[in-house]
Design an enzyme around this catalytic site. Structure first.
Site, PDB file in Angstrom:
ATOM      1  N   ASN A   1      -5.798   1.545   8.079  1.00  0.00           N
ATOM      2  CA  ASN A   1      -5.476   1.712   9.493  1.00  0.00           C
ATOM      3  C   ASN A   1      -5.311   0.337  10.139  1.00  0.00           C
ATOM      4  O   ASN A   1      -6.288  -0.344  10.436  1.00  0.00           O
ATOM      5  CB  ASN A   1      -6.583   2.503  10.190  1.00  0.00           C
ATOM      6  CG  ASN A   1      -6.237   2.859  11.621  1.00  0.00           C
ATOM      7  OD1 ASN A   1      -5.397   2.238  12.248  1.00  0.00           O
ATOM      8  ND2 ASN A   1      -6.907   3.879  12.148  1.00  0.00           N
ATOM      9  N   ASP A   2      -4.065  -0.065  10.345  1.00  0.00           N
ATOM     10  CA  ASP A   2      -3.794  -1.384  10.914  1.00  0.00           C
ATOM     11  C   ASP A   2      -4.254  -1.511  12.362  1.00  0.00           C
ATOM     12  O   ASP A   2      -4.269  -2.617  12.912  1.00  0.00           O
ATOM     13  CB  ASP A   2      -2.296  -1.690  10.837  1.00  0.00           C
ATOM     14  CG  ASP A   2      -1.831  -1.898   9.406  1.00  0.00           C
ATOM     15  OD1 ASP A   2      -2.621  -2.423   8.600  1.00  0.00           O
ATOM     16  OD2 ASP A   2      -0.688  -1.532   9.093  1.00  0.00           O
ATOM     17  N   CYS A   3      -4.586  -0.402  12.987  1.00  0.00           N
ATOM     18  CA  CYS A   3      -4.978  -0.426  14.403  1.00  0.00           C
ATOM     19  C   CYS A   3      -6.491  -0.459  14.596  1.00  0.00           C
ATOM     20  O   CYS A   3      -6.971  -0.319  15.718  1.00  0.00           O
ATOM     21  CB  CYS A   3      -4.394   0.786  15.127  1.00  0.00           C
ATOM     22  SG  CYS A   3      -2.596   0.706  15.312  1.00  0.00           S
TER      23      CYS A   3
ATOM     24  N   ARG B   1       0.832  -1.210   0.000  1.00  0.00           N
ATOM     25  CA  ARG B   1       0.000   0.000   0.000  1.00  0.00           C
ATOM     26  C   ARG B   1       0.863   1.255   0.000  1.00  0.00           C
ATOM     27  O   ARG B   1       0.569   2.228  -0.695  1.00  0.00           O
ATOM     28  CB  ARG B   1      -0.945  -0.012   1.189  1.00  0.00           C
ATOM     29  CG  ARG B   1      -0.262  -0.008   2.553  1.00  0.00           C
ATOM     30  CD  ARG B   1      -1.223   0.417   3.654  1.00  0.00           C
ATOM     31  NE  ARG B   1      -2.251  -0.570   3.917  1.00  0.00           N
ATOM     32  CZ  ARG B   1      -2.351  -1.252   5.059  1.00  0.00           C
ATOM     33  NH1 ARG B   1      -1.446  -1.087   6.008  1.00  0.00           N
ATOM     34  NH2 ARG B   1      -3.333  -2.092   5.255  1.00  0.00           N
TER      35      ARG B   1
END
Length: 798
Positions: free
Chosen positions: A488-490, A364
């Site tokens: 957003n990996d969180c 990404r």
């Protein structure tokens, strides 16, 4: 507080105080041989890989954060005093020690003066080479002859694999073998194992680097760190330097270093120069050959000029003069240079990124990194784009990370379903059209490129496969699933939860695919995309709008994210700005969503990612609460998203607001108050502390960030409004009303265009007329057939 200034003429940033709040760094080299250097000569070098090819040791998060580095020490034989060519590591009192650092494009110059000795050290990596040069000049500014001893110093890795070198001490204490051949240091690791130079996955192999001096006779050396430093000492007071004499130590295991010493006599007013040469290969072969190559007078100066010309040529495809001098420095030098460095190294090597866990091209990030450099290096961007497309799998999803040094399209192992990220392949719909519009290479859509795992397809069908991947993995609201993560990996929606942000990406993808299909009269493909687009639009309107802003997503059980019903993370930035960027939001909804951004997320230092921060939510869902509120994904000012707020505001015609958002995060805007931001005021970063933090405004993780490419893209294409299309060049500036005149030079498809924007009525958007070489047009879109080299374009705003 100010620590330096921009030198726009020479395209340099000049650091006039060495005691910067953080180490301020620069990059040297190329994708083959890379190096990081700070204003105090700290940093390290690596070959092809920051994690698997790091031959100079670096201890991350040490104190100071940039040590060790590339050091030169000077010892006065008469006074017995000693100092370093950079303020650190010797750390002489600043009342007695003068220092100036000039970071340039691919080189750094550190000048100092102490005890009437002036030194100038220029660090650079020659074009296309696998070695670095320290070009040293010493001048006696006093009225007495000086007798000096010069010591070089750098600390070597005992294994090029960074994890082994720093952590596997029971192994690497036995792997280094140091020798000196004809005054040239040979740094060897695992030397009795055959070399496998193209296999970076095999860490246990014979490797060699060299260090030489050209221009002075080597009188001594040290290659054992403990012998050079002495027990319980630091780089500030090495025993060898303090005593003024090398010990000729040869490391046999333990901790290798490289120090050569030489004598220098300087008459009053006299200057002398020499070179330090460090690079890949053995001392007997490569080191000796490189040293001989620099016996030619002025070779180093010629290389340095060639390097400057190369970089300056890469920067010149877009140049602008606006009323904002700090923005000018960003547009014309540091913004594009930052984007190019990020393109080259992704997130693999800095003073923060060790290369250990991110030693490749994150999909990404790397696809987005193309946007800011497409105009500067279109051919290189194309090659990288093809590489990334070949990282897409036959399912339509993408490999999370591509390793260029080992990537084998068509035979890579497929990604497990639970490891896919929902946004990865959708970034292709930003990058591919941008490349085609910049170059006019419409046939790129027809180019056949393999999938990562099996099979091959045209670029256009790769794009369709990416769309189908998202459509197939849609949830009960008809929106794309969250999978392992979206951008957003969180934020964990769960595999079958749904992301509103990705739904907006999908909407953009369908729109771009339809337009591309129509270029080839592929009516059925275009109709299919438009029908899917209609469904996505209806689902976004029915399920994503929360009344004043767009929701962020849904968990599979229906739990809403980014809603008034949420006690934490109630408003998110991404869906608001992307509702505008993707065209998902009707005008009034778009204005309302962006008003929520202004009232709830905007701060003096940038726009927060979400609010309020997470402290009480289920951490299995809101992983952002790994961080303190106001930091990173937990309501911090995440720099990657800041340009999206600029773009969305510009698309709504809000020039003043777009500029306010831009100035809030623009690094150069903090040059005169650098103590607030702390990190380099010439490059972007990952994030800034928001208001919940007692250190609001402090910024972290400079250089390698998607913020670099998006900021440059936002400024050039949406604030200044110069946007290439398939058939025409669109000019639609959206600027603050106080800007009355902007002058732009745009090099485009082999032509140099001069564009002048006149805004005497103080409007924020709206083109009244355009003159192309005197021909008056009423549209802001100029057909390409009207453009020619040297074209004069006059833009008059309403």
């Amino acid at each position: 507080m100010q620590y330096g200034h921009f030198d726009d003429k020479n395209k340099e940033y000049i650091i006039t105080r060495p005691d910067t709040p953080k180490s301020w760094s620069n990059y040297l080299g190329n994708p083959q041989y890379g190096a990081i250097i700070t204003n105090n000569a700290g940093g390290y070098s690596f070959y092809k890989s920051g994690g698997k090819g790091r031959f100079m040791r670096m201890r991350f998060n040490s104190v100071p954060m940039d040590q060790p580095g590339r050091y030169l020490y000077f010892f006065d034989k008469n006074s017995k005093d000693y100092w370093s060519a950079s303020w650190q590591p010797a750390n002489k009192p600043l009342a007695e020690y003068k220092s100036e650092c000039r970071h340039g494009t691919g080189y750094t110059v550190i000048e100092s003066e102490y005890s009437n000795i002036e030194s100038q050290v220029t660090y650079y990596v020659p074009m296309g080479q696998s070695h670095e040069v320290w070009k040293v000049k010493l001048t006696n500014k006093g009225n007495q002859q000086r007798e000096l001893k010069v010591f070089t110093y750098l600390e070597y890795a005992a294994n090029w694999n960074a994890i082994d070198d720093l952590l596997n001490l029971q192994f690497v204490q036995y792997t280094a073998l140091m020798k000196v051949h004809n005054g040239i240091i040979d740094h060897g690791t695992n030397v009795y194992i055959p070399a496998m130079p193209d296999n970076f996955d095999e860490k246990d192999q014979g490797r060699h680097t060299f260090q030489a001096i050209q221009g002075l006779e080597v009188t001594g050396y040290d290659t054992d760190r403990e012998a050079f430093l002495g027990p319980y000492r630091t780089y500030a007071n090495p025993l060898v330097v303090e005593q003024g004499k090398s010990t000729n130590s040869l490391a046999y295991g333990d901790n290798p270093c490289g120090s050569l010493s030489a004598d220098m006599s300087l008459l009053p007013g006299e200057s002398k120069e020499f070179l330090v040469l460090v690079g890949i290969g053995s001392a007997q072969n490569k080191g000796l050959a490189i040293k001989k190559a620099y016996s030619t007078p002025n070779k180093a100066e010629q290389e340095l000029q060639e390097l400057k010309d190369y970089w300056h040529n890469r920067l010149k495809n877009f140049e602008a003069t606006t009323p904002d001098s700090e923005l000018n420095s960003t547009i014309n030098t540091w913004g594009i240079y930052n984007a190019l460095i990020t393109f080259a190294w992704s997130r693999a090597a800095s003073l923060i990124y060790s290369g250990v866990d991110r030693d490749g091209l994150g999909y990404r990030d790397s696809v987005q990194d193309l946007l800011g450099v497409m105009h500067a290096i279109p051919q290189e961007a194309k090659e990288r784009l093809e590489l990334l497309i070949s990282g897409q799998e036959s399912t339509g999803g993408a490999k999370p990370v591509i390793y260029p040094i080992s990537h084998k399209p068509g035979s890579e192992q497929p990604t497990p379903e639970d490891h896919y990220r929902s946004d990865d392949a959708l970034w292709l719909f930003n990058a591919i059209p941008a490349y085609v519009k910049e170059t006019g290479d419409v046939d790129f859509y027809k180019k056949t490129i393999p999938y990562s795992d099996k099979g091959e397809d045209t670029v256009l069908h790769h794009m369709r496969r990416a769309i189908e991947f998202s459509l197939k993995r849609s949830g009960k609201h008809g929106l794309p699933c969250g999978l392992m993560a979206d951008w957003n990996d969180c934020l964990k929606f769960g595999h079958d939860g749904e992301s509103v942000f990705v739904a907006m990406q999908l909407r953009l993808a369908l729109k771009e695919y339809s337009i591309a299909a129509n270029l080839f009269n592929m009516n059925e493909e275009a109709s299919w995309a438009e029908a899917q687009l209609d469904k996505v639009d209806k689902n976004i309107q029915q399920h994503a709008w929360d009344g004043e802003w767009y929701r962020r997503g849904f968990r599979v059980d229906g739990m809403k994210f980014g809603s008034k019903e949420s006690t934490e993370g109630q408003v998110y930035l991404n869906p608001q700005v992307w509702s505008v960027i993707s065209g998902a939001a009707p005008k009034q909804q778009a204005l309302k969503a962006m008003e929520s951004v202004k009232t709830q997320l905007a701060t003096p230092y940038g726009v927060k990612l979400c609010t309020p921060g997470y402290t009480q939510s289920d951490y299995n869902i809101a992983r952002a609460q790994l961080f303190n509120p106001g930091l990173k994904e937990n309501g911090g000012i995440f720099m990657h998203t800041q340009p999206w707020a600029v773009i969305a505001s510009a698309m709504l015609g809000q020039g003043k607001l777009a500029y306010e958002y831009l100035r809030a995060f623009l690094p150069a805007a903090y040059n005169t108050q650098a103590a607030i931001r702390e990190i380099e005021p010439y490059v972007l970063c990952q994030s800034t502390h928001a208001g919940e933090s007692p250190k609001s405004g402090v910024s972290r993780v400079p250089w390698l960030s998607g913020s670099a490419t998006w900021a440059y893209y936002a400024v050039t294409q949406y604030v200044l409004g110069i946007r290439p299309g398939y058939h025409e060049l669109e000019i639609d500036p959206v600027i603050p009303p106080e800007w009355t005149f902007v002058d732009i030079t745009r090099r485009f498809r082999g032509m140099e265009l001069n564009i002048q924007i006149f805004n005497k009525n103080g409007t924020e958007q709206g083109v009244k007329s355009i003159e192309v070489n005197g021909h008056v047009m009423e549209s802001g879109k100029i057909p390409y057939h009207m453009l020619e080299d040297g074209c004069k374009i006059k833009v008059t705003m309403n």
